[in-house]
Design a protein around this motif. Sequence first.
Motif, mmCIF file in Angstrom:
data_model
loop_
_atom_site.group_PDB
_atom_site.id
_atom_site.type_symbol
_atom_site.label_atom_id
_atom_site.label_comp_id
_atom_site.label_asym_id
_atom_site.label_seq_id
_atom_site.Cartn_x
_atom_site.Cartn_y
_atom_site.Cartn_z
ATOM 1 N N GLY A 5 5.154 37.746 -15.932
ATOM 2 C CA GLY A 5 4.193 38.116 -14.906
ATOM 3 C C GLY A 5 3.189 37.009 -14.656
ATOM 4 N N ILE A 7 -0.547 36.088 -12.406
ATOM 5 C CA ILE A 7 -1.710 36.630 -11.695
ATOM 6 C C ILE A 7 -2.162 35.564 -10.707
ATOM 7 N N VAL A 34 7.455 38.337 -11.743
ATOM 8 C CA VAL A 34 6.654 39.323 -11.010
ATOM 9 C C VAL A 34 5.248 38.757 -10.862
ATOM 10 N N VAL A 36 1.334 39.545 -9.469
ATOM 11 C CA VAL A 36 0.339 40.442 -8.895
ATOM 12 C C VAL A 36 -0.614 39.550 -8.103
ATOM 13 N N CYS A 64 9.111 33.416 -6.713
ATOM 14 C CA CYS A 64 8.781 34.746 -7.237
ATOM 15 C C CYS A 64 9.862 35.746 -6.806
ATOM 16 N N LEU A 90 0.259 44.614 -14.122
ATOM 17 C CA LEU A 90 1.471 44.011 -14.690
ATOM 18 C C LEU A 90 2.018 44.875 -15.817
ATOM 19 N N GLU A 91 1.139 45.368 -16.681
ATOM 20 C CA GLU A 91 1.566 46.221 -17.788
ATOM 21 C C GLU A 91 2.170 47.520 -17.261
ATOM 22 N N THR A 93 3.891 48.096 -14.647
ATOM 23 C CA THR A 93 5.225 48.001 -14.037
ATOM 24 C C THR A 93 6.308 48.447 -14.999
ATOM 25 N N VAL A 96 7.575 43.956 -17.196
ATOM 26 C CA VAL A 96 7.068 42.611 -17.495
ATOM 27 C C VAL A 96 6.953 42.440 -19.006
ATOM 28 N N PHE A 99 3.191 37.451 -19.838
ATOM 29 C CA PHE A 99 2.492 36.900 -18.680
ATOM 30 C C PHE A 99 1.933 35.532 -19.053
ATOM 31 N N TYR A 175 -8.413 37.863 -19.223
ATOM 32 C CA TYR A 175 -7.057 38.415 -19.230
ATOM 33 C C TYR A 175 -6.733 38.983 -20.616
ATOM 34 N N MET A 186 2.533 43.234 -23.431
ATOM 35 C CA MET A 186 2.993 41.957 -22.891
ATOM 36 C C MET A 186 2.573 40.796 -23.791
#
Length: 414
Positions: A5, A7, A34, A36, A64, A90-91, A93, A96, A99, A175, A186
Motif C-alpha cells: 500500500g 499513501i 494499492v 490511497v 498502481c 489501507l488496513e 481493505t 494490503v 505499506f 503513519y 500491515m
Amino acid sequence: MRTVGLIVEYNPFHNGHQYHLQQSQKITGAEAVVAVMSGNFLQRGEPAVMDKWARTETALRGGCDLIIELPAAYATQAAEWFAYGAVSLLEATGVVDAFCFGTESGELDPLREAARVIANEPPAFQSMLKGALAEGAAYPSAYSAAVSAYLQSIGNDRAASFPFAQPNHTLGLHYLIALERIGGAMEPHTLRREKSDYNQTTVTDQKIASATAIRKLLLEQRQLADCKAYVPETTYDVMAREWTAGRSPVSWTEFTAPLLHGIVTRSPRQLAEMREMTEGLEHRMLGALPSLQSFDFEPFIDLIKTKRYTRTKLQRALLSILLGHRKEDFTADKLSAGVEYIRVLGFTEKGRGLLRRMRKEAKLPVLLSAARTETPYRYLELDTQATAVYMLGQSGNDSAASMFRDYTDKPIML
C-alpha cells in the motif's frame, strides 16, 4: 497475491513517484499496488492541480493497480489525522500486506521506537508538547521537539537525536503511530527520498523534481512543456489533455472570489466555528480585508501570514471556510472513529482481482460510486460537496453537470 500500500497525493504523478512505487514493490516483494490517494483538495490545504479522476488515471498508467480515495475530512488535515485516515483505509481493505513511505533518511527503527512510546500520548509527553506550544512554536515543530524531549527523558538518546522535524519523518512517524493505534497487521517499510526534497521548489536534477517544483513550473510560468522531463510520458499525456481542455492547472487563484465571499458573509463568531480557526485568526482575516489592493489570493495570504500562522496552517483554515467545514464535524472522537466505507476511484485488471478479494475480506463496504449507496455517510457527503466546489475552479467546464461527477462517473478502468 502479495500487495503493498502507498499513501499518495500525486499532485502530479512524477518520475520520483514512479521510482518510489517500483522500489516499494521490490523491497516488499509485492505483485500488486494499492494507493490511497487524496481527492480534489490536499494536505497542505490547497486544490490539486488536476482533479482526482485525472490523477487516478496517471497513477494507474504509472503502475498502481487500485486507487481508493482518502476523504477530504482526512486529506486536508495536519499529519496526525491525515496519517490516521490513510493507514486505517489501507488496513481496512483486507488485502494490503505491507505499506511503504518515503523519508529523508530511509531509517525505520527510530520512527518505530518513537511510535511505540508516543502512540498513547503519555502525560509527560503531553506536558512537553504544551510547553513547546506555549513558547510560540508552530504545532509541527512543537510536536517534533516534544517527541525528542520525551525519548531523551526515558533514556532513549539514540532515537531522541533523530531529525523528527523533517517533513517526511513527521509524516512517517504519524503513519506508524496510526498503525499502533488501530492495531494494524500491515508491515511498515520506508525508502529514502532521492535527488529532491519534499519542499524543494527548484529543479536540481535532469529527471527528478519534487511535486512542489513541478507545480511551480505549471502555476507560475504557465509552461506545461517545462515539466515534461520530470514526469512519465503517460502522466504528461493526461496533463496535456487536461490543460488543453481548460481543466488544469487549478490553484487557489481560481477560488479567491468564493473564498472572500465566505469570509465577508460570516461574522467573527461564525468564522471561529470553522475548522482550523484558532487564537482569534478570524479577526486577523477580517482585519486584513480593507488593506487588500486586489481580489487576489496571494496578497491576502501574505497579509495574514506570521511565524505562528504558517502558510499551510492558513491554507487549511481558508479551505475550511471555502468548503464550509465546521469544527463540530471534525472532533477527535469523530475522526478517530475512522472512515465508514472504501471509495474506489480506479483499477487495472489486476486491481479487479483485488476488488473481488476485498468484497470478501474488507472491513468496510466498498463503494464504486456515490450514487450506489443509500447510506448517508457524512464524509462521503463532504466529498461530493468538495467536488462540486472544485469544479467551479475548472475554467474548461461548460456544464453544471460536472459538479456532480461523484454521482455520474464510474471508476476508471485500465
